[in-house]
Design a protein around this motif. Structure first.
Motif, mmCIF file in Angstrom:
data_model
loop_
_atom_site.group_PDB
_atom_site.id
_atom_site.type_symbol
_atom_site.label_atom_id
_atom_site.label_comp_id
_atom_site.label_asym_id
_atom_site.label_seq_id
_atom_site.Cartn_x
_atom_site.Cartn_y
_atom_site.Cartn_z
ATOM 1 N N MET A 1 0.753 -1.293 0.050
ATOM 2 C CA MET A 1 0.174 -0.016 0.114
ATOM 3 C C MET A 1 0.990 1.278 -0.119
ATOM 4 O O MET A 1 1.803 1.500 0.169
ATOM 5 N N PRO A 2 0.379 2.228 -0.751
ATOM 6 C CA PRO A 2 0.806 3.308 -0.458
ATOM 7 C C PRO A 2 0.875 4.048 0.703
ATOM 8 O O PRO A 2 0.561 3.816 2.214
ATOM 9 N N ASP A 3 1.913 5.206 0.850
ATOM 10 C CA ASP A 3 2.250 6.188 2.379
ATOM 11 C C ASP A 3 0.236 6.652 2.438
ATOM 12 O O ASP A 3 0.395 7.475 1.011
ATOM 13 N N LEU A 4 0.416 6.706 3.666
ATOM 14 C CA LEU A 4 -1.081 7.212 3.699
ATOM 15 C C LEU A 4 -1.459 7.683 3.334
ATOM 16 O O LEU A 4 -2.668 9.305 3.554
ATOM 17 N N LEU A 237 2.515 8.193 -5.559
ATOM 18 C CA LEU A 237 1.733 6.866 -4.487
ATOM 19 C C LEU A 237 2.526 5.834 -4.893
ATOM 20 O O LEU A 237 2.696 4.453 -6.165
ATOM 21 N N GLN A 238 4.003 4.973 -4.449
ATOM 22 C CA GLN A 238 4.510 3.710 -4.857
ATOM 23 C C GLN A 238 3.474 2.461 -4.896
ATOM 24 O O GLN A 238 3.075 2.233 -3.483
ATOM 25 N N GLY A 239 3.273 1.502 -5.263
ATOM 26 C CA GLY A 239 2.707 0.970 -5.374
ATOM 27 C C GLY A 239 1.570 0.017 -6.743
ATOM 28 O O GLY A 239 2.227 0.942 -8.031
ATOM 29 N N ALA A 242 -2.872 -2.577 -9.505
ATOM 30 C CA ALA A 242 -3.716 -2.953 -8.813
ATOM 31 C C ALA A 242 -4.494 -3.298 -7.436
ATOM 32 O O ALA A 242 -5.771 -3.310 -6.753
ATOM 33 N N ALA A 243 -3.041 -2.963 -6.845
ATOM 34 C CA ALA A 243 -3.701 -2.296 -5.224
ATOM 35 C C ALA A 243 -3.759 -0.389 -5.117
ATOM 36 O O ALA A 243 -4.696 -0.549 -4.172
ATOM 37 N N VAL A 244 -3.353 -0.178 -5.642
ATOM 38 C CA VAL A 244 -3.188 1.255 -5.682
ATOM 39 C C VAL A 244 -4.516 2.194 -5.882
ATOM 40 O O VAL A 244 -4.937 2.973 -5.341
ATOM 41 N N LEU A 245 -4.827 1.926 -7.110
ATOM 42 C CA LEU A 245 -5.880 2.822 -7.542
ATOM 43 C C LEU A 245 -7.108 2.541 -7.269
ATOM 44 O O LEU A 245 -7.952 3.529 -7.005
ATOM 45 N N PRO A 246 -7.272 0.955 -6.794
ATOM 46 C CA PRO A 246 -9.325 0.896 -6.257
ATOM 47 C C PRO A 246 -8.902 1.494 -4.644
ATOM 48 O O PRO A 246 -9.923 2.124 -3.940
ATOM 49 N N ALA A 247 -7.867 2.002 -4.339
ATOM 50 C CA ALA A 247 -7.406 2.509 -2.536
ATOM 51 C C ALA A 247 -8.056 4.179 -3.153
ATOM 52 O O ALA A 247 -8.415 4.668 -2.466
ATOM 53 N N LEU A 248 -7.224 4.640 -4.027
ATOM 54 C CA LEU A 248 -7.192 5.622 -3.989
ATOM 55 C C LEU A 248 -8.908 6.319 -4.502
ATOM 56 O O LEU A 248 -10.163 7.128 -4.174
ATOM 57 N N GLN A 249 -9.406 5.074 -5.769
ATOM 58 C CA GLN A 249 -10.388 5.376 -5.826
ATOM 59 C C GLN A 249 -11.709 4.802 -4.794
ATOM 60 O O GLN A 249 -12.623 6.305 -4.818
ATOM 61 N N SER A 250 -11.787 4.415 -3.741
ATOM 62 C CA SER A 250 -12.290 4.181 -3.262
ATOM 63 C C SER A 250 -12.359 5.362 -2.198
ATOM 64 O O SER A 250 -13.709 6.063 -1.263
#
Ligand code: OAD
Length: 264
Positions: A1-4, A237-239, A242-250
């Motif tokens: 996961m990227p840095d929050l 956003l390092q990562g 398929a993990a970072v984009l859904p986190a960003l979008q949600s």
């Protein structure tokens, strides 16, 4: 996961863009399809250009010197891509499109996975492996209608030239209308999101710079720094996409939902 903390800043930039009715422009490269099982180009071990010679397979000269080999290589790639499925990154981008009235997705990929994930409008800078045209006059060709469709390669029904995939090879111009639309979208972007590209192939790699010069905030998603990171990127956003984009979008959807509820 990227840095929050960085994720938060990226979400904030997207919220500002949304509230100001600004334009979100996304540029994708091979990395966005990596989790669908499609190799990138420049990965040192598994990249396509680590295992094959680009000048033999992705140039006009290569095709002319061995049309059957090039045709069969694209056939193989087409089958690989056809069997692949869009991943969570493609799906998150299709969702993002529904949140921003002014949204442009520009891709360097030829794999059709954005469209299969539900993205409505995709500017394909490097063509599409599922389309064909003839070598001499760019006549669009539908393989279904060809008498010699099984040949490697078949011939154009209009001019009898060889049929080739409708993709951009090295040394060729990008489709001018698509490129114009991409440049104008980059110039008007409030936020530019770059996903999974090494940023070394121009003119695609110039688009983030153009957006930045016109005042856009630039967000990048990539497991590694790209050639663009040090020069144009505001929030890295390092990562894997398929993990970072859904986190960003949600995170964005949640924040927008909360804001809407508090205004109700
Ligand atoms: P590259 O292979 O040059 O770069 C892929 C990028 O994806 C790299 O920066 C990787 O770090 C990143 N990456 C790898 N895994 C990832 C993941 N899971 N999530 C996100 N990113 C990841 O591919 P492109 O930049 O797309 O052109 O290459 C540009 C053009 O060069 C291609 O369109 C093709 C090629 O030659 C033509 O064929 C005309």
């Amino acid at each position: 996961m990227p840095d929050l903390a960085i994720l938060d800043k990226a979400v904030e930039a997207l919220i500002q863009c949304h509230q100001a009715h600004g334009s979100l422009v996304v540029l994708t490269g091979a990395g966005v399809s990596k989790e669908s099982g499609i190799p990138t180009f420049r990965d040192a071990q598994t990249g396509l250009w680590a295992n094959y010679k680009a000048e033999d397979l992705a140039t006009r000269e290569g095709f002319l010197s061995n049309p059957a080999m090039v045709w069969n290589w694209y056939d193989f790639r087409r089958n690989t891509v056809w069997q692949a499925q869009p991943n969570l990154a493609h799906q998150a981008l299709a969702q993002l499109e529904t949140l921003f009235p002014a949204f442009t997705l520009i891709t360097q990929n030829i794999d059709n996975l954005h469209q299969r994930a539900g993205s409505q409008t995709v500017l394909e800078l490097h063509g599409n492996i599922f389309r064909y045209k003839c070598l001499d006059h760019n006549h669009p060709v539908s393989l279904d209608l060809l008498a010699d469709a099984e040949a490697s390669p078949p011939h154009c029904p209009v001019c009898n030239a060889w049929v080739r995939p409708d993709v951009v090879w090295f040394g060729e111009m990008l489709p001018p209308q698509v490129l114009d639309r991409a440049f104008s979208a980059a110039q008007q972007a409030s936020v530019m999101l770059i996903v999974g590209t090494s940023g070394v192939v121009h003119p695609a790699a110039s688009l983030p710079q153009l957006a930045k010069e016109a005042g856009a905030t630039v967000i990048e998603i990539n497991p590694e720094m790209s050639a663009l990171t040090p020069f144009v990127v505001d929030h890295f956003l390092q990562g894997p996409a398929a993990a970072v984009l859904p986190a960003l979008q949600s995170a964005l959807t949640l924040r927008l939902g909360t804001m809407e509820a508090s205004h109700a």
